[in-house]
Scaffold this motif. Structure first.
Motif, short mmCIF file in Angstrom:
data_model
loop_
_atom_site.label_atom_id
_atom_site.label_comp_id
_atom_site.label_asym_id
_atom_site.label_seq_id
_atom_site.Cartn_x
_atom_site.Cartn_y
_atom_site.Cartn_z
N ASP A 111 0.79 -1.27 -0.40
CA ASP A 111 0.08 -0.69 -0.06
C ASP A 111 0.72 1.67 -0.07
O ASP A 111 0.27 2.39 -0.67
CB ASP A 111 -0.67 0.50 1.03
N GLU A 112 2.01 0.95 1.01
CA GLU A 112 3.08 2.28 0.95
C GLU A 112 3.49 2.77 -0.94
O GLU A 112 3.44 3.80 -1.34
CB GLU A 112 4.04 2.21 1.66
N HIS A 113 3.62 1.78 -1.16
CA HIS A 113 4.09 1.58 -2.39
C HIS A 113 3.64 2.57 -3.40
O HIS A 113 3.63 3.23 -4.50
CB HIS A 113 5.19 0.51 -2.87
N LEU A 114 1.99 1.20 -3.42
CA LEU A 114 1.15 1.80 -4.46
C LEU A 114 0.83 3.19 -4.60
O LEU A 114 0.68 4.77 -5.41
CB LEU A 114 -0.02 1.56 -4.41
N ASP A 115 0.35 3.97 -3.41
CA ASP A 115 1.02 5.57 -2.40
C ASP A 115 1.58 6.49 -3.11
O ASP A 115 1.41 7.53 -3.59
CB ASP A 115 0.34 5.69 -1.03
N ALA A 116 2.81 5.85 -2.70
CA ALA A 116 4.33 6.51 -3.75
C ALA A 116 4.55 6.27 -4.69
O ALA A 116 4.14 8.25 -5.66
CB ALA A 116 4.99 6.24 -3.23
N ALA A 117 3.91 5.81 -5.48
CA ALA A 117 3.70 5.86 -6.67
C ALA A 117 2.63 6.13 -7.76
O ALA A 117 2.93 7.10 -8.78
CB ALA A 117 3.77 4.51 -7.10
N HIS A 118 1.39 6.42 -6.73
CA HIS A 118 0.86 7.52 -6.75
C HIS A 118 0.65 8.98 -6.83
O HIS A 118 0.42 9.50 -8.32
CB HIS A 118 -0.33 6.70 -5.96
N SER A 119 1.03 8.79 -5.87
CA SER A 119 1.69 9.97 -5.64
C SER A 119 2.69 11.05 -6.40
O SER A 119 2.69 11.98 -7.16
CB SER A 119 2.19 10.90 -4.61
N SER A 120 3.81 10.37 -6.86
CA SER A 120 4.53 10.04 -8.24
C SER A 120 4.17 10.93 -9.23
O SER A 120 4.56 11.63 -10.04
CB SER A 120 5.82 9.57 -7.76
N ALA A 121 3.24 9.77 -10.23
CA ALA A 121 2.28 9.81 -11.65
C ALA A 121 1.90 11.32 -11.99
O ALA A 121 2.03 11.46 -12.57
CB ALA A 121 2.06 8.37 -11.12
N ARG A 122 0.97 11.54 -10.92
CA ARG A 122 0.27 12.77 -10.29
C ARG A 122 1.48 13.78 -10.63
O ARG A 122 0.20 14.33 -11.83
CB ARG A 122 -0.48 12.59 -8.76
N ARG A 123 2.39 13.63 -9.63
CA ARG A 123 3.24 15.06 -9.84
C ARG A 123 3.66 14.84 -11.54
O ARG A 123 3.47 15.87 -11.30
CB ARG A 123 4.04 14.55 -8.90
N HIS A 124 4.05 13.83 -11.91
CA HIS A 124 5.15 14.00 -12.92
C HIS A 124 3.88 14.43 -13.98
O HIS A 124 4.42 15.27 -15.30
CB HIS A 124 5.27 12.60 -13.42
N LEU A 125 2.93 13.97 -14.18
CA LEU A 125 1.98 14.17 -15.32
C LEU A 125 1.34 15.39 -15.38
O LEU A 125 1.29 16.62 -15.88
CB LEU A 125 0.58 13.30 -14.46
#
Length: 165
Positions: A111-125
């Protein structure tokens, strides 16, 4: 020559049969279970899709290795049959023995990795969208100014806004 042609034909059919068994049949069975609101069948097919997805991820990570295995396409077809067919309940067995214990043990980290990936993807997008908007605005501004200058030139008006001499 005939043996080579038969082998080539069969080699092409095995991946198709694997997709039919591993994707086609489960797709139709899952849709039927959902339409009929059969909760037990939906649970069984959710288990299947979870295991099948994990297998696909594993396969994509180890693709360089599995392509060297002799008869890999045929083994994959047999494995797909073992997962799908109710007689064997392969997906349920793998889910109960491997997938579920793994997810339960590492659920918090996943869950932590998915949340971090989601935040990173959102920021980069968001950065990419802002880049596109900025570049498009600059490009549109340059084109607009060229059109205005051309139009003013055709009207005999100087760029500064006064009549040309």
């Amino acid at each position: 020559m005939i043996i080579r042609a038969l082998f080539s034909a069969c080699t092409g059919l095995v991946p198709f049969a694997t997709d039919l068994v591993g994707l086609g049949f489960p797709l139709l069975a899952t849709a039927k279970a959902a339409i009929q609101e059969d909760s037990e069948a939906c649970l069984n097919w959710t288990t299947y899709w979870t295991v099948f997805s994990a297998v696909l991820v594993f396969e994509s990570l180890c693709e360089w290795l599995v392509r060297w295995l002799p008869l890999y396409p045929e083994l994959k077809l047999a494995f797909a049959c073992w997962l799908v067919l109710p007689r064997f309940r392969g997906a349920a067995l793998l889910y109960d023995q491997l997938v579920s214990p793994y997810f339960l043990e590492f659920e918090d980290q996943i869950d932590e990795h998915l949340d971090a990936a989601h935040s990173s993807a959102r920021r980069h997008l968001w950065r990419f969208i802002m880049f596109l908007v900025t570049e498009a605005s600059a490009l549109a501004g340059e084109k607009t100014m060229r059109v205005v200058q051309l139009g003013l030139g055709l009207l005999g008006v100087a760029s500064a806004g006064g009549p040309s001499s």
